[in-house]
Every structure is written in structure tokens, then in C-alpha cells.
Design a protein around this motif. Structure first.
Motif, PDB file in Angstrom:
ATOM      1  N   ALA A  23     100.957  27.615  77.110  1.00  0.00           N
ATOM      2  CA  ALA A  23     100.730  28.900  77.781  1.00  0.00           C
ATOM      3  C   ALA A  23      99.435  29.518  77.265  1.00  0.00           C
ATOM      4  O   ALA A  23      99.155  29.483  76.061  1.00  0.00           O
ATOM      5  N   VAL A  24      98.625  30.038  78.180  1.00  0.00           N
ATOM      6  CA  VAL A  24      97.318  30.580  77.792  1.00  0.00           C
ATOM      7  C   VAL A  24      97.137  32.003  78.315  1.00  0.00           C
ATOM      8  O   VAL A  24      97.847  32.461  79.208  1.00  0.00           O
ATOM      9  N   THR A  25      96.147  32.647  77.721  1.00  0.00           N
ATOM     10  CA  THR A  25      95.746  33.979  78.160  1.00  0.00           C
ATOM     11  C   THR A  25      94.230  34.014  78.276  1.00  0.00           C
ATOM     12  O   THR A  25      93.549  33.030  77.942  1.00  0.00           O
ATOM     13  N   THR A  26      93.695  35.117  78.725  1.00  0.00           N
ATOM     14  CA  THR A  26      92.249  35.225  78.926  1.00  0.00           C
ATOM     15  C   THR A  26      91.517  35.381  77.593  1.00  0.00           C
ATOM     16  O   THR A  26      91.904  36.198  76.747  1.00  0.00           O
ATOM     17  N   ASN A  27      90.450  34.607  77.405  1.00  0.00           N
ATOM     18  CA  ASN A  27      89.666  34.720  76.167  1.00  0.00           C
ATOM     19  C   ASN A  27      88.573  35.768  76.318  1.00  0.00           C
ATOM     20  O   ASN A  27      88.456  36.447  77.344  1.00  0.00           O
TER      21      ASN A  27
ATOM     22  N   GLU B  22      87.761  33.683  80.484  1.00  0.00           N
ATOM     23  CA  GLU B  22      88.341  32.413  80.926  1.00  0.00           C
ATOM     24  C   GLU B  22      89.803  32.346  80.498  1.00  0.00           C
ATOM     25  O   GLU B  22      90.141  32.678  79.359  1.00  0.00           O
ATOM     26  N   ASN B  23      90.662  31.882  81.376  1.00  0.00           N
ATOM     27  CA  ASN B  23      92.091  31.785  81.077  1.00  0.00           C
ATOM     28  C   ASN B  23      92.351  30.464  80.335  1.00  0.00           C
ATOM     29  O   ASN B  23      92.822  29.484  80.918  1.00  0.00           O
ATOM     30  N   SER B  24      92.060  30.467  79.028  1.00  0.00           N
ATOM     31  CA  SER B  24      92.131  29.208  78.282  1.00  0.00           C
ATOM     32  C   SER B  24      92.525  29.372  76.816  1.00  0.00           C
ATOM     33  O   SER B  24      92.568  28.390  76.088  1.00  0.00           O
ATOM     34  N   GLN B  25      92.834  30.581  76.391  1.00  0.00           N
ATOM     35  CA  GLN B  25      93.182  30.801  74.982  1.00  0.00           C
ATOM     36  C   GLN B  25      94.696  30.691  74.803  1.00  0.00           C
ATOM     37  O   GLN B  25      95.456  31.440  75.421  1.00  0.00           O
ATOM     38  N   PRO B  26      95.168  29.755  73.959  1.00  0.00           N
ATOM     39  CA  PRO B  26      96.617  29.610  73.780  1.00  0.00           C
ATOM     40  C   PRO B  26      97.271  30.908  73.317  1.00  0.00           C
ATOM     41  O   PRO B  26      96.758  31.591  72.428  1.00  0.00           O
ATOM     42  N   VAL B  27      98.394  31.228  73.936  1.00  0.00           N
ATOM     43  CA  VAL B  27      99.137  32.419  73.536  1.00  0.00           C
ATOM     44  C   VAL B  27      99.654  32.244  72.110  1.00  0.00           C
ATOM     45  O   VAL B  27      99.561  33.150  71.279  1.00  0.00           O
ATOM     46  N   GLN B  28     100.200  31.080  71.825  1.00  0.00           N
ATOM     47  CA  GLN B  28     100.612  30.729  70.466  1.00  0.00           C
ATOM     48  C   GLN B  28      99.552  29.792  69.890  1.00  0.00           C
ATOM     49  O   GLN B  28      99.316  28.720  70.446  1.00  0.00           O
TER      50      GLN B  28
ATOM     51  N   THR C 255      91.744  24.743  61.174  1.00  0.00           N
ATOM     52  CA  THR C 255      91.078  25.252  62.376  1.00  0.00           C
ATOM     53  C   THR C 255      92.068  25.228  63.545  1.00  0.00           C
ATOM     54  O   THR C 255      93.185  24.723  63.422  1.00  0.00           O
ATOM     55  N   ILE C 256      91.666  25.749  64.687  1.00  0.00           N
ATOM     56  CA  ILE C 256      92.574  25.823  65.829  1.00  0.00           C
ATOM     57  C   ILE C 256      91.955  25.167  67.068  1.00  0.00           C
ATOM     58  O   ILE C 256      90.733  24.983  67.151  1.00  0.00           O
ATOM     59  N   PHE C 257      92.831  24.829  68.013  1.00  0.00           N
ATOM     60  CA  PHE C 257      92.377  24.451  69.355  1.00  0.00           C
ATOM     61  C   PHE C 257      92.275  25.765  70.119  1.00  0.00           C
ATOM     62  O   PHE C 257      93.280  26.322  70.580  1.00  0.00           O
ATOM     63  N   HIS C 258      91.053  26.277  70.202  1.00  0.00           N
ATOM     64  CA  HIS C 258      90.854  27.622  70.721  1.00  0.00           C
ATOM     65  C   HIS C 258      90.715  27.683  72.237  1.00  0.00           C
ATOM     66  O   HIS C 258      90.767  28.761  72.831  1.00  0.00           O
ATOM     67  N   ARG C 259      90.534  26.516  72.868  1.00  0.00           N
ATOM     68  CA  ARG C 259      90.303  26.495  74.322  1.00  0.00           C
ATOM     69  C   ARG C 259      91.051  25.305  74.917  1.00  0.00           C
ATOM     70  O   ARG C 259      90.724  24.149  74.636  1.00  0.00           O
ATOM     71  N   VAL C 260      92.064  25.584  75.736  1.00  0.00           N
ATOM     72  CA  VAL C 260      92.832  24.503  76.360  1.00  0.00           C
ATOM     73  C   VAL C 260      92.988  24.806  77.847  1.00  0.00           C
ATOM     74  O   VAL C 260      93.282  25.935  78.241  1.00  0.00           O
TER      75      VAL C 260
ATOM     76  N   THR D 238      98.689  18.323  63.770  1.00  0.00           N
ATOM     77  CA  THR D 238      98.634  19.641  64.416  1.00  0.00           C
ATOM     78  C   THR D 238      99.997  20.312  64.373  1.00  0.00           C
ATOM     79  O   THR D 238     101.011  19.676  64.064  1.00  0.00           O
ATOM     80  N   SER D 239     100.022  21.568  64.727  1.00  0.00           N
ATOM     81  CA  SER D 239     101.283  22.312  64.747  1.00  0.00           C
ATOM     82  C   SER D 239     102.184  21.882  65.897  1.00  0.00           C
ATOM     83  O   SER D 239     103.346  22.280  65.960  1.00  0.00           O
ATOM     84  N   VAL D 240     101.662  21.045  66.789  1.00  0.00           N
ATOM     85  CA  VAL D 240     102.445  20.541  67.917  1.00  0.00           C
ATOM     86  C   VAL D 240     102.893  19.098  67.667  1.00  0.00           C
ATOM     87  O   VAL D 240     103.892  18.648  68.217  1.00  0.00           O
TER      88      VAL D 240
END
Length: 224
Positions: A199-203, A207-213, A103-108, A71-73
């Protein structure tokens, strides 16, 4: 009388000299015997047999397939359960086909889970494999799905807490009775935590679970 006294003195002197010689010989013999004696052996403690036993193999993980998620992390390595052949087989096939790459981790959600595996193309659904040993424990991986039975396709989530008894609806349905657990993280738990605490924002669903980066699953690879 004088000659007799002299003779007695000579006799006593001779006896004394003989006695001294005999004592010396006896002492020499005793010393020689003590030097030639074999010292007694010092007892050596008998090693105590080890009481440690080989851990009982987990029947859910017998010669499991291991998958590396780059992953990118950072890297995460998981192993797939062998008692969930449908779910593990589906995940392994998607990895081998490169479907998860990019693909991405779209919900954390911190203290809950991280979710990824969304694939743009249509993926056939698979049957649930709940069974009696289906626990959403920390760092286990399970299939995401809709509320319908047997609706899992490619999306998965990694638990960062014991979510097994979490209710998922007003009827009190629990995670462990709905989401098939098909593996566990064996390396990279800190990476999972880092993603969960991003850090997350609203999807789009509020829901406040979408990664900002965006957190990208760069590549998934079978490693054994």
C-alpha cells in the motif's frame, strides 16, 4: 503246424518288446539333450545416449558475486554481473561497508519497479556501463540516477516488469539506454512482488509511490 504258429507269436512278441525298449531309449536321449541345451540369450536393448547438453554459461554472469538482502518483508538474493565491473564493484563495496543496512525502499510502483538504496551521506558518482546487452527485464537490478550521464551513486531499483522500452522523456529515450543493469534476483522474487504491491501514499513529489508501512532493508551481506 501248431508249434510253428507258437514260434511266430513268440518272435513277434520279442520284436515288439525290443521296439518299445528302443523307442523308450530314444525318447530318454531326446529329453536329456533338450534339458542340457543352453537357452538362447535374450537381447538387451542398448541404452540410447543422452542427447541433453549443458546449457551455455551466460557470459554476463561468470562466477558472480551473490548478495543477500534481508528486508522487513523477506529475503532477496541477487547475483551481480561480472561484465559490469564498475557498477557491480560499487554496489559490492557499499554492501561490504554496511552502507545499505537500515535503508528503506522509498519508492515502489506495482507493475513497474521497487527503488531503494538511498544513503544519507555523500557517495561518489560512477560511470554508466550500458553496453550492448543492457536489458531491464523482470527481476533485474539497475542503478537509479538523475537525467545526467554518469550520475549514479548508491540508489538502485529492481524491475518487476520488462521496462526496457519504456520511454523516460518526451524525446523517446528508453530505459535500456540510460539505466545500467548490473544483476538479477535469483531467490525471493515473491518478496520483490510483495514490496511492489505494498500500500502506498503520495510522496513529496506528488507521486503515489511511498509505502504506507516502511519497507526496510535490514541488512545486505555478501554470501559468495
Amino acid at each position: 503246424m501248431t508249434p510253428n504258429k507258437k514260434s511266430n507269436k513268440t518272435l513277434f512278441l520279442a520284436i515288439g518288446i525290443i521296439a518299445i525298449i528302443l523307442i523308450g531309449i530314444g525318447a530318454y536321449i531326446m529329453v536329456g539333450q533338450s534339458l542340457n541345451q543352453t537357452p538362447a540369450a535374450t537381447p538387451t536393448p542398448t541404452p540410447t545416449p543422452s542427447t541433453s547438453s549443458t546449457p551455455t554459461p551466460d557470459p554476463a554472469y561468470v562466477n558472480p558475486t551473490k548478495v543477500l538482502l534481508q528486508t522487513s518483508v523477506g529475503n532477496i538474493t541477487i547475483e551481480l554481473r561480472t561484465d559490469k565491473p564498475i557498477t557491480s564493484g560499487n554496489f559490492k563495496t557499499l554492501v561490504e561497508q554496511g552502507k545499505y543496512d537500515g535503508t528503506i525502499f522509498h519508492r515502489v510502483i506495482a507493475g513497474f519497479m521497487i527503488q531503494g538504496g538511498g544513503i544519507s551521506e555523500s557517495i561518489p558518482t560512477i560511470s554508466d556501463e550500458i553496453g550492448s546487452n543492457n536489458r531491464n527485464l523482470p527481476y533485474t537490478i539497475a542503478m537509479a540516477k538523475t537525467s545526467d550521464p554518469n550520475s549514479a551513486t548508491s540508489q538502485f531499483f529492481i524491475n518487476v516488469a520488462d521496462n526496457g522500452n519504456n520511454p523516460i522523456d518526451q524525446a523517446g529515450t528508453k530505459f535500456d539506454t540510460v539505466y545500467t543493469v548490473f544483476g538479477r534476483v535469483i531467490l525471493g522474487q515473491s518478496v520483490v512482488d510483495a514490496i511492489a504491491n505494498a500500500a502506498v501514499t503520495t510522496n513529496q513529489y506528488g507521486e503515489n509511490s511511498q509505502p504506507v508501512q516502511p519497507v526496510t532493508l535490514i541488512k545486505a551481506t555478501i554470501v559468495s
